[in-house]
Design a protein around this motif. Structure first.
Motif, PDB file in Angstrom:
ATOM      1  N   ALA A 101      -2.038  22.416  11.879  1.00 27.84           N
ATOM      2  CA  ALA A 101      -2.959  21.665  11.021  1.00 27.84           C
ATOM      3  C   ALA A 101      -4.289  21.446  11.727  1.00 27.84           C
ATOM      4  O   ALA A 101      -4.844  20.346  11.733  1.00 27.84           O
ATOM      5  CB  ALA A 101      -2.325  20.344  10.616  1.00 27.84           C
ATOM      6  N   THR A 155       3.887  28.688   3.702  1.00 29.69           N
ATOM      7  CA  THR A 155       3.862  27.698   4.785  1.00 29.69           C
ATOM      8  C   THR A 155       2.726  28.041   5.745  1.00 29.69           C
ATOM      9  O   THR A 155       2.549  29.214   6.097  1.00 29.69           O
ATOM     10  CB  THR A 155       5.208  27.698   5.543  1.00 29.69           C
ATOM     11  OG1 THR A 155       6.240  27.385   4.620  1.00 29.69           O
ATOM     12  CG2 THR A 155       5.211  26.677   6.671  1.00 29.69           C
ATOM     13  N   VAL A 156       1.980  27.029   6.148  1.00 30.55           N
ATOM     14  CA  VAL A 156       0.953  27.202   7.173  1.00 30.55           C
ATOM     15  C   VAL A 156       1.332  26.294   8.339  1.00 30.55           C
ATOM     16  O   VAL A 156       1.418  25.071   8.180  1.00 30.55           O
ATOM     17  CB  VAL A 156      -0.458  26.821   6.655  1.00 30.55           C
ATOM     18  CG1 VAL A 156      -1.491  27.006   7.761  1.00 30.55           C
ATOM     19  CG2 VAL A 156      -0.832  27.647   5.425  1.00 30.55           C
ATOM     20  N   ILE A 159      -0.703  20.577  -1.676  1.00 29.28           N
ATOM     21  CA  ILE A 159      -0.347  20.758  -0.263  1.00 29.28           C
ATOM     22  C   ILE A 159       0.618  19.653   0.152  1.00 29.28           C
ATOM     23  O   ILE A 159       0.312  18.463   0.037  1.00 29.28           O
ATOM     24  CB  ILE A 159      -1.594  20.697   0.652  1.00 29.28           C
ATOM     25  CG1 ILE A 159      -2.587  21.797   0.290  1.00 29.28           C
ATOM     26  CG2 ILE A 159      -1.191  20.789   2.116  1.00 29.28           C
ATOM     27  CD1 ILE A 159      -3.866  21.786   1.133  1.00 29.28           C
ATOM     28  N   THR A 168      -5.792  24.187   8.102  1.00 23.09           N
ATOM     29  CA  THR A 168      -6.083  23.289   6.983  1.00 23.09           C
ATOM     30  C   THR A 168      -6.950  23.990   5.939  1.00 23.09           C
ATOM     31  O   THR A 168      -6.700  23.894   4.732  1.00 23.09           O
ATOM     32  CB  THR A 168      -6.799  22.015   7.509  1.00 23.09           C
ATOM     33  OG1 THR A 168      -5.975  21.440   8.519  1.00 23.09           O
ATOM     34  CG2 THR A 168      -7.035  21.009   6.410  1.00 23.09           C
ATOM     35  N   ALA A 204      -4.911  26.426   4.015  1.00 20.71           N
ATOM     36  CA  ALA A 204      -4.023  25.705   3.084  1.00 20.71           C
ATOM     37  C   ALA A 204      -4.797  25.266   1.837  1.00 20.71           C
ATOM     38  O   ALA A 204      -4.310  25.400   0.710  1.00 20.71           O
ATOM     39  CB  ALA A 204      -3.402  24.495   3.785  1.00 20.71           C
ATOM     40  N   VAL A 220       1.668  24.895  -1.209  1.00 25.00           N
ATOM     41  CA  VAL A 220       1.546  25.164   0.229  1.00 25.00           C
ATOM     42  C   VAL A 220       2.179  24.022   1.026  1.00 25.00           C
ATOM     43  O   VAL A 220       2.022  22.851   0.675  1.00 25.00           O
ATOM     44  CB  VAL A 220       0.045  25.274   0.629  1.00 25.00           C
ATOM     45  CG1 VAL A 220      -0.109  25.482   2.133  1.00 25.00           C
ATOM     46  CG2 VAL A 220      -0.641  26.414  -0.128  1.00 25.00           C
ATOM     47  N   THR A 221       2.900  24.376   2.091  1.00 30.43           N
ATOM     48  CA  THR A 221       3.352  23.378   3.056  1.00 30.43           C
ATOM     49  C   THR A 221       2.494  23.529   4.302  1.00 30.43           C
ATOM     50  O   THR A 221       2.404  24.635   4.860  1.00 30.43           O
ATOM     51  CB  THR A 221       4.837  23.603   3.428  1.00 30.43           C
ATOM     52  OG1 THR A 221       5.623  23.408   2.257  1.00 30.43           O
ATOM     53  CG2 THR A 221       5.289  22.612   4.485  1.00 30.43           C
ATOM     54  N   LEU A 222       1.854  22.468   4.724  1.00 26.70           N
ATOM     55  CA  LEU A 222       1.041  22.488   5.952  1.00 26.70           C
ATOM     56  C   LEU A 222       1.781  21.685   7.010  1.00 26.70           C
ATOM     57  O   LEU A 222       2.017  20.484   6.848  1.00 26.70           O
ATOM     58  CB  LEU A 222      -0.352  21.887   5.668  1.00 26.70           C
ATOM     59  CG  LEU A 222      -1.312  21.792   6.860  1.00 26.70           C
ATOM     60  CD1 LEU A 222      -1.606  23.154   7.484  1.00 26.70           C
ATOM     61  CD2 LEU A 222      -2.631  21.125   6.426  1.00 26.70           C
ATOM     62  N   ALA A 270      -3.908  26.786  -1.778  1.00 26.95           N
ATOM     63  CA  ALA A 270      -3.372  25.843  -2.783  1.00 26.95           C
ATOM     64  C   ALA A 270      -3.932  26.136  -4.181  1.00 26.95           C
ATOM     65  O   ALA A 270      -3.388  25.670  -5.177  1.00 26.95           O
ATOM     66  CB  ALA A 270      -3.682  24.403  -2.359  1.00 26.95           C
TER      67      ALA A 270
END
Ligand code: NDP
Ligand code: 13P
Length: 318
Positions: A7, A3-4, A56, A12, A15, A24-26, A19
């Motif tokens: 944004a 998780t990042v 992402i 970003t 991420a 990845v969850t942004l 990826a």
């Protein structure tokens, strides 16, 4: 799954690079921003022109708790508030600060803020010379991953290294985060002398004496000198003081040129200069360049006056 949170340009870019090796969850704080990125597969607000891979997932709103690493790419002065809001979901997992600075309200760096808000987490910091766009474009980059807990640091190093992002590891979180924080202050000074037309020699002097000042402060706070000589100190100082891709450097340029600067742009070095000067004064550590930068940022001195102040100090050994 990594998780990042945040944004912005840096979150970003990380991420996009991560990826390549994992889903990845942004997370964006603004639901509209997340929806926009989901629809266009681009972060037009913060990092335009970069495709966001399908791997992402763009989210906003509540954060899901979990055990997987979470990267916090939140500007330094907003990190404390962010941690307060989301501590329950963030605690008990590896948390990696991706910001550069010292918190003005508390005088703490990012890992100490994390430890305070999320005591069950192993706090780490990812820092060093890298422009977000370079990372997102897949250009080669090397950064420092610092974590006081060696086992967590090793796990994070291997989990977050990507084909274009090579991570070096240290347990010296103090040195790593102070290198990243202080180089922004020196970059403002360098931008100011170049903007005012004082020349490349003056910039080289500021970078060198700035590095001495960074070392003096960081060592007094317990940092290892080798850390300052590495990517997160010397490396990032060299990048940020010499490239107009840097926002801190450009902010300094605007001071030197006497032109305006968009206050919405993230410039970590201004608040950090104030936080560091307060701590240095209390600890009787000589920080003349940081002092000059706070006076410039506050509009108390012009660049020529600040330079006169630095040049007329008592002579001493190098
Ligand atoms: N850009 C770069 O090249 C690099 C940046 N860094 C570091 O990364 C950190 C972030 O910078 P960067 O991404 O460039 O900055 P940006 O200005 O591009 O983005 C900042 C991001 O933080 C979000 N944000 C602001 N306030 C809050 C808050 N209170 N809670 C949650 N999110 C918030 C913003 O959201 P919103 O868009 O909604 O305002 C935005 O997404 C800085 O410490 C910087 O020094 C490190 C290396 C390289
Ligand atoms: O930290 C950076 C490069 O390593 C980015 O610098 P700026 O925040 O000055 O743009």
């Amino acid at each position: 799954m990594i998780t990042v949170c945040g944004a912005g340009a840096f979150g970003t870019a990380l991420a996009v690079s991560l990826a390549k090796i994992a889903p990845v969850t942004l997370w964006a704080r603004d639901a509209g921003h997340a929806a926009e990125m989901r629809a266009t597969r681009e972060n037009a607000r913060r990092l335009p022109g970069i495709d966001l891979p399908e791997r992402i997932t763009l989210t906003s709103g509540p954060l899901a708790a979990g055990r997987q690493p979470c990267l916090l790419a939140i500007p330094m002065q907003k990190l404390g508030g962010f941690l307060e809001d989301f501590a329950a979901a963030l605690d008990n997992r590896p948390l990696v600060a991706c910001c550069k600075g010292v918190d003005l309200a508390t005088g703490l760096g990012p890992t100490a803020l994390i430890a305070q808000a999320c005591p069950g987490s192993n706090a780490a910091i990812l820092t060093g010379p890298s422009f977000a766009r370079d990372i997102a474009l897949g250009l080669p980059t090397a950064l420092t991953l610092a974590c006081a807990d060696e086992g967590t640091g090793k796990a994070l190093q291997s989990a977050l290294t990507t084909p274009n992002l090579r991570l070096y590891r240290t347990t010296d979180t103090t040195g790593a985060e102070l290198g990243g924080a202080l180089k922004n202050v020196i970059a403002i000074a360098c931008g100011a002398v170049i903007g005012a037309g004082l020349g490349e020699s003056a910039r080289a002097a500021l970078m060198t004496r700035g590095f001495a000042e960074m070392n003096r402060f960081a060592r007094a706070l317990g940092a290892h000198p080798d850390t300052l000589a590495g990517l997160s100190g010397f490396g990032d100082l060299a990048l940020t003081c010499t490239s107009d891709q840097s926002r801190n450097y450009r902010f300094g340029l605007s001071i030197g040129e006497g032109t305006g600067f968009d206050p919405a742009v993230t410039v970590e070095g201004a608040a950090t200069a104030h936080a560091v000067l307060a701590r240095a004064t209390a600890m009787k550590i000589d920080m003349p360049i940081t002092h000059a930068v706070t006076a410039l940022v506050n509009g108390e001195l012009r660049v020529d006056q600040a330079m006169d102040m630095l040049l007329s100090r008592p002579l001493k050994e190098e």
